[in-house]
Design a protein around this motif. Structure first.
Motif, PDB file in Angstrom:
ATOM      1  N   ALA A 124       0.380  -1.292   0.423  1.00 37.54           N
ATOM      2  CA  ALA A 124      -0.182   0.064   0.276  1.00 37.54           C
ATOM      3  C   ALA A 124       0.801   1.031  -0.605  1.00 37.54           C
ATOM      4  O   ALA A 124       0.437   2.329  -0.653  1.00 37.54           O
ATOM      5  N   VAL A 125       2.066   1.447   0.858  1.00 35.33           N
ATOM      6  CA  VAL A 125       3.248   2.482   0.892  1.00 35.33           C
ATOM      7  C   VAL A 125       4.187   1.763  -0.124  1.00 35.33           C
ATOM      8  O   VAL A 125       4.615   1.229   0.214  1.00 35.33           O
ATOM      9  N   THR A 126       4.238   3.648  -0.689  1.00 33.44           N
ATOM     10  CA  THR A 126       5.509   3.347  -1.431  1.00 33.44           C
ATOM     11  C   THR A 126       6.169   4.820  -1.314  1.00 33.44           C
ATOM     12  O   THR A 126       7.875   4.322  -0.558  1.00 33.44           O
ATOM     13  N   ASN A 127       6.097   5.546  -0.582  1.00 37.29           N
ATOM     14  CA  ASN A 127       6.885   6.266  -0.043  1.00 37.29           C
ATOM     15  C   ASN A 127       7.759   6.960  -0.652  1.00 37.29           C
ATOM     16  O   ASN A 127       8.716   7.228  -0.171  1.00 37.29           O
ATOM     17  N   GLU A 128       8.063   6.588  -2.403  1.00 41.00           N
ATOM     18  CA  GLU A 128       9.680   7.013  -2.355  1.00 41.00           C
ATOM     19  C   GLU A 128       9.429   7.340  -3.864  1.00 41.00           C
ATOM     20  O   GLU A 128       8.512   6.551  -4.462  1.00 41.00           O
ATOM     21  N   ALA A 164      -6.402   6.359  -0.996  1.00 43.06           N
ATOM     22  CA  ALA A 164      -7.031   8.080  -0.397  1.00 43.06           C
ATOM     23  C   ALA A 164      -5.512   8.038   0.240  1.00 43.06           C
ATOM     24  O   ALA A 164      -5.259   7.403   1.263  1.00 43.06           O
ATOM     25  N   GLU A 165      -4.331   9.376   0.101  1.00 46.94           N
ATOM     26  CA  GLU A 165      -3.988   9.477   0.749  1.00 46.94           C
ATOM     27  C   GLU A 165      -3.009   9.396   1.924  1.00 46.94           C
ATOM     28  O   GLU A 165      -2.640   8.791   2.670  1.00 46.94           O
ATOM     29  N   GLU A 166      -4.616   9.943   2.536  1.00 46.97           N
ATOM     30  CA  GLU A 166      -4.770  10.225   4.334  1.00 46.97           C
ATOM     31  C   GLU A 166      -4.728   8.311   5.143  1.00 46.97           C
ATOM     32  O   GLU A 166      -4.239   8.229   6.311  1.00 46.97           O
ATOM     33  N   TYR A 167      -4.952   7.434   4.103  1.00 47.33           N
ATOM     34  CA  TYR A 167      -5.235   6.301   4.169  1.00 47.33           C
ATOM     35  C   TYR A 167      -5.264   5.169   3.490  1.00 47.33           C
ATOM     36  O   TYR A 167      -6.658   4.814   3.277  1.00 47.33           O
ATOM     37  N   PRO A 168      -3.984   4.629   3.367  1.00 45.67           N
ATOM     38  CA  PRO A 168      -3.921   4.263   1.849  1.00 45.67           C
ATOM     39  C   PRO A 168      -4.155   2.416   2.057  1.00 45.67           C
ATOM     40  O   PRO A 168      -4.063   1.525   0.943  1.00 45.67           O
TER      41      PRO A 168
END
Length: 270
Positions: free
Chosen positions: A100-104, A159-163
């Motif tokens: 779910a999270v890439t953050n890169e 949604a960015e706030e809760y993916p």
């Protein structure tokens, strides 16, 4: 990435790995909840996937939660699941890690670049190797160490706030998007939606009937051409079937005749 030679899975069944299919297997790494494994098996059944791979799975009691959540997948997908190691998975399959999270961004490549499930649906048929969609744990998903060993990354837009999705939800959404790899239109429960457009002579009759109605209701002469052009465009976009066009013809004919009927009634009553 696997090569073109046959390799065996490191389980007791000594099953030979496939080497030439594009339908992905589904691998679940270290799931904690048997219910999530059952949910994933059910989603596989829904969307035409068959090969379930389990890495460090919980106990799957035939009378327990996994089989209870699996629906009809309890009959084949779940009992036929193969338990393998993570090493076997990455050595023998082209792996797609779902996170779910890439953050890169392009400065780091543990979770970047990534594809969406829709992107994969278009590209995976070109991969001439056994492929596996890899889903991680309920709480932390796949670790960076595991992702470093995986061939590519997939992430569901959210949604960015809760993916973050539940494990079973993430697998279901991904498999739904990839159903085009396993199901043709005729393989689903939906009726055939192919529509046969009404023949052009029927469209011409429809437009003539509209013109008669506009005349009967004394639609302003200066507006009729523009109105007919609008009606043609509306019907053109609708792609009416023969039955739909016939129904409209009957309604328009009746609407056109009503003013004349009322006029005759008024005259006879005098």
């Amino acid at each position: 990435m696997p090569d073109d030679t046959d390799r065996n899975r490191s389980d007791d069944s000594d099953t030979t790995l496939p080497t030439d299919r594009t339908t992905p297997a589904v691998a679940v790494v270290d799931a904690q909840s048997p219910g999530n494994v059952g949910t994933i098996a059910r989603a596989m059944k829904n969307f035409g996937f068959e090969d379930l791979l389990l890495i460090d799975p919980p106990e799957l009691d035939p009378d327990g939660e996994a089989y209870g959540f699996a629906g009809h997948a309890r009959e084949d997908i779940l009992p036929n699941a193969t338990e393998i190691t993570f090493d076997d998975l990455v050595d023998n399959y082209h792996t797609i890690g779902c996170t779910a999270v890439t953050n890169e961004d392009d400065r780091s490549h543990i979770r970047f670049p990534f594809s969406t499930p829709a992107d994969l649906a278009e590209r995976l048929p070109t991969v001439e190797a056994p492929t596996a969609l890899v889903f991680g744990r309920e709480r932390v998903g796949l670790t960076n160490e595991e992702l470093e060993r995986i061939d590519e990354i997939c992430s569901i837009p959210a949604a960015e706030e809760y993916p973050v999705l539940n494990l079973g939800q993430a697998a279901t959404v991904t498999l739904y998007e990839l159903r085009t790899l396993t199901l043709d239109e005729g393989d689903t429960q939906l009726p055939d939606l192919e529509r046969v457009r009404a023949p052009e002579p029927m469209y011409d009759r429809l437009y003539d009937q509209w013109a008669d109605l506009l005349e009967e209701i004394n639609h302003p002469d200066e507006k009729r051409e523009k109105t007919m052009r609008m009606l043609r465009r509306v019907h053109g976009r609708a792609d009416l079937t023969k039955r739909e066009a016939n129904t409209l013809l009957g309604l328009l004919r009746r609407a056109t005749e009503r003013p004349a009927e009322r006029s005759e009634t008024d005259q006879s009553s005098r």
